[in-house]
Design a protein around this motif. Structure first.
Motif, PDB file in Angstrom:
ATOM      1  N   ARG A  31      29.256  39.974 -17.674  1.00  0.00           N
ATOM      2  CA  ARG A  31      29.441  39.954 -19.113  1.00  0.00           C
ATOM      3  C   ARG A  31      30.933  39.879 -19.450  1.00  0.00           C
ATOM      4  N   LEU A  32      31.223  39.536 -20.705  1.00  0.00           N
ATOM      5  CA  LEU A  32      32.595  39.664 -21.182  1.00  0.00           C
ATOM      6  C   LEU A  32      32.973  41.137 -21.210  1.00  0.00           C
TER       7      LEU A  32
ATOM      8  N   GLU B 264      36.974  34.744 -24.704  1.00  0.00           N
ATOM      9  CA  GLU B 264      36.673  33.968 -23.505  1.00  0.00           C
ATOM     10  C   GLU B 264      36.914  34.830 -22.270  1.00  0.00           C
TER      11      GLU B 264
ATOM     12  N   LEU C 280      32.485  32.408 -19.833  1.00  0.00           N
ATOM     13  CA  LEU C 280      31.696  33.000 -20.901  1.00  0.00           C
ATOM     14  C   LEU C 280      32.518  33.015 -22.184  1.00  0.00           C
ATOM     15  N   THR C 281      31.897  32.710 -23.299  1.00  0.00           N
ATOM     16  CA  THR C 281      32.568  32.825 -24.590  1.00  0.00           C
ATOM     17  C   THR C 281      31.642  33.531 -25.566  1.00  0.00           C
ATOM     18  N   ALA C 282      32.253  34.071 -26.630  1.00  0.00           N
ATOM     19  CA  ALA C 282      31.505  34.730 -27.705  1.00  0.00           C
ATOM     20  C   ALA C 282      32.319  34.637 -28.975  1.00  0.00           C
TER      21      ALA C 282
ATOM     22  N   SER D 130      34.989  41.361 -26.375  1.00  0.00           N
ATOM     23  CA  SER D 130      34.602  40.196 -27.176  1.00  0.00           C
ATOM     24  C   SER D 130      35.455  40.046 -28.428  1.00  0.00           C
TER      25      SER D 130
ATOM     26  N   THR E 173      27.766  39.173 -26.371  1.00  0.00           N
ATOM     27  CA  THR E 173      28.140  38.401 -25.191  1.00  0.00           C
ATOM     28  C   THR E 173      26.917  38.060 -24.356  1.00  0.00           C
TER      29      THR E 173
ATOM     30  N   ALA F  76      27.055  32.935 -28.419  1.00  0.00           N
ATOM     31  CA  ALA F  76      27.651  33.060 -27.083  1.00  0.00           C
ATOM     32  C   ALA F  76      27.346  31.806 -26.270  1.00  0.00           C
TER      33      ALA F  76
ATOM     34  N   THR G  63      24.828  37.547 -20.814  1.00  0.00           N
ATOM     35  CA  THR G  63      24.717  38.264 -19.547  1.00  0.00           C
ATOM     36  C   THR G  63      24.222  37.287 -18.498  1.00  0.00           C
TER      37      THR G  63
END
Length: 422
Positions: free
Chosen positions: A77-78, A97, A165-167, A81, A173, A126, A175
Motif C-alpha cells: 500500500r501507499l 505516488e 501506486l497512486t491515489a 496518501s 489507496t 487509486a 492494496t
C-alpha cells in the motif's frame, strides 16, 4: 497474442471490464496512470501467455530504494496518501505516488516480451501499474508498462520490475496482493533512433530537503535532472538513465542522472517517436507537451492534470546542475541528449561532480561537469596527465561523445563494449 482477461466478483464486472480494456491506454487530459480507477473490490488483471518463464514479484521487501510504500498483512500500500510541500507545477503536487523497485531477475533464456498479472484491491481514485525494463549489453531499456505486454526491440537477459501506486490527495489507496510476470519471445519492434538530442526549455528544481520520485532527499547544489516521464527514471543512486544537457552555445555541459519526474507531466516521454510515445502521440517527436500547451494552446493550454501550464519546460535541473554545471542564472533553452537512446561503451562516474575538460590534462579548460553516478558515453581513450583518483592512478583519459575528456581515475566501471584507443 491473447487479450488480457479478468477474474472478478460479479458485482464489479462492469468496472473491471472497462479497466481491462483501457489499462494500457493513456488519458489525454487529467489521468495520472495507465490504470483506470475502478470501484472497490478485489480485482485480478491477467495477461495470459502460452508458455514462457513465469515468476512472482516479491512484494515483502521494502527498503531504501523504494518510495512511499509499505508492506501490510493485506498487501502493498501507499505509506502516505497526502502530498505536501511540492511546487504547484510539480506532478507530485497533484496526486500521491509510491513505487516499489524489485531486484533484477536473470532469465533462463533471453526474452523480448514481459507481461504482468496484478491481483489488487483498487478503490475509486487509486491506480496500480506495473513497469518493467530489460538488460542488454548496452544497458537498461526504458521502463515499459507490462500489463498489456512490454515488448523490447532486442532480447533482454534480465528483467527488473517497478510497481507504481497512486491515489488522490488524501484518498484511499490500492492494496496490491500479488504480481506475477511472464517472459517469452515475440516479434521484435523497431528501436527508436539512437542518440536523440532536442532543444527544450529548462527550469530550476530547488526543493532542497524534499524527496524526489526515486527517493532521494534533495541536497543543496545537487546534481540531477527531472524529465516528465517515469520511463527514464533511474533507481536511487544510479545513472541508468543519464542526460547530457548543454547550453545552446555549447560552452558548458553536464552529464546528470534522471532522479525525478516532471516538470508538469508524468507520462510525456517526448523524446520517443509517436508509435512508442506514452501520451500526446499527435505532437512532433521532441516537443514536450508543456511547451506545446504554453506556446500554442495545445490541450487547452493545460497539463495532464488539467492545470494551466505557466512555462514551456521540458526538463528540470537541480541547483548544482543549473548553477555549477551550466552556469545558468535564469531559466533557459538547453540542448539535451537522452543518452540511453544511443549505443556504445558507457563509463560510470564513481565520484563527482567530475570536471570535464577540453583536453587530457588538468591544465585544459573545464567545459562542464559529470555528476556522480552519471553514465557517460566513451568514444575512445588517449594517454595524458597521470591522475590519482578513487579507483586507480592512471594516465588514461576518456574522450566523451561530446569531444571533451574525463580522467579514467574517476570511472568506477565501463559497460556496453570495449573502449578503443583514439
Amino acid at each position: 497474442m491473447k487479450r488480457p482477461h479478468c477474474r472478478i466478483r460479479p458485482t464489479a464486472l462492469a468496472a473491471v471490464l472497462a479497466l481491462a480494456l483501457t489499462i494500457a491506454l493513456v488519458p489525454l487530459t487529467s489521468g495520472f496512470s495507465a490504470a483506470t480507477p475502478v470501484a472497490s473490490g478485489p480485482v485480478t488483471l491477467t495477461a495470459v501467455a502460452p508458455g514462457g518463464e513465469r515468476w512472482s514479484t516479491d512484494l515483502s521487501v521494502v527498503d531504501r530504494d523504494d518510495v512511499n510504500v509499505r508492506r501490510t498483512p493485506a498487501g502493498l500500500r501507499l505509506r502516505e496518501s497526502r502530498t505536501t510541500g511540492r511546487s504547484p507545477r510539480s506532478p507530485h503536487n497533484a496526486v500521491a505516488e509510491g513505487m516499489l523497485l524489485t531486484a533484477p531477475r536473470t532469465l533462463a533464456r533471453p526474452a523480448t516480451r514481459v507481461r504482468a498479472e496484478i491481483t489488487a484491491d483498487v478503490p475509486s481514485g487509486a491506480t496500480v501499474e506495473v513497469l518493467v525494463r530489460g538488460w542488454r549489453v548496452s544497458g537498461w531499456t526504458e521502463w515499459r508498462a507490462a500489463t498489456g505486454g512490454a515488448v523490447f526491440d532486442r532480447p533482454v537477459s534480465q528483467v527488473q520490475t517497478r510497481v507504481v501506486l497512486t491515489a488522490r490527495n488524501g484518498g484511499a489507496t490500492a492494496t496490491v496482493r500479488a504480481v506475477q510476470l511472464t517472459a517469452d519471445a515475440t516479434a521484435a519492434v523497431s528501436a527508436a533512433t539512437p542518440g536523440l538530442t532536442y532543444r527544450v526549455y529548462a527550469t530550476r528544481i530547488g526543493l532542497v530537503g524534499e524527496v524526489t520520485a526515486n527517493g532521494r532527499t534533495v541536497q543543496p547544489r545537487d546534481h540531477f535532472v527531472a524529465l516528465p516521464s517515469r520511463r527514464g527514471l533511474s533507481p536511487l543512486n544510479t545513472g541508468d538513465y543519464t542526460v547530457r544537457v548543454c547550453t545552446t552555445t555549447g560552452s558548458r555541459c553536464e552529464y546528470a542522472p534522471v532522479w525525478d519526474v516532471g516538470p508538469w507531466n508524468t507520462r510525456d516521454d517526448y523524446w520517443n517517436p509517436s508509435a512508442v510515445r506514452e501520451n500526446w502521440k499527435n505532437l512532433p517527436q521532441g516537443r514536450p507537451e508543456a511547451q506545446a500547451a504554453y506556446q500554442s494552446g495545445y490541450n487547452g493550454g493545460r497539463d495532464q492534470f488539467g492545470r494551466t501550464v505557466l512555462n514551456p519546460a521540458g526538463i528540470d535541473l537541480a541547483d548544482g546542475t543549473f548553477w555549477d554545471g551550466l552556469k545558468l542564472t535564469t531559466n533557459a533553452w538547453v540542448d539535451v541528449a537522452y543518452l540511453w537512446t544511443g549505443g556504445g561503451p558507457r563509463g560510470v562516474v564513481g565520484d563527482g561532480p567530475l570536471n570535464i575538460r577540453s583536453g587530457a590534462s588538468t591544465s585544459y579548460a573545464v567545459r562542464g561537469l559529470a555528476a556522480r553516478f552519471a553514465n557517460v558515453p566513451i568514444q575512445c581513450y588517449v594517454t595524458g596527465q597521470s591522475v590519482a583518483g578513487p579507483y586507480r592512478t592512471t594516465t588514461r583519459w576518456n574522450r566523451l561523445a561530446s569531444g571533451q575528456y574525463v580522467s579514467h581515475a574517476y570511472i568506477s566501471a565501463v559497460y556496453g563494449g570495449t573502449v578503443p584507443v583514439c
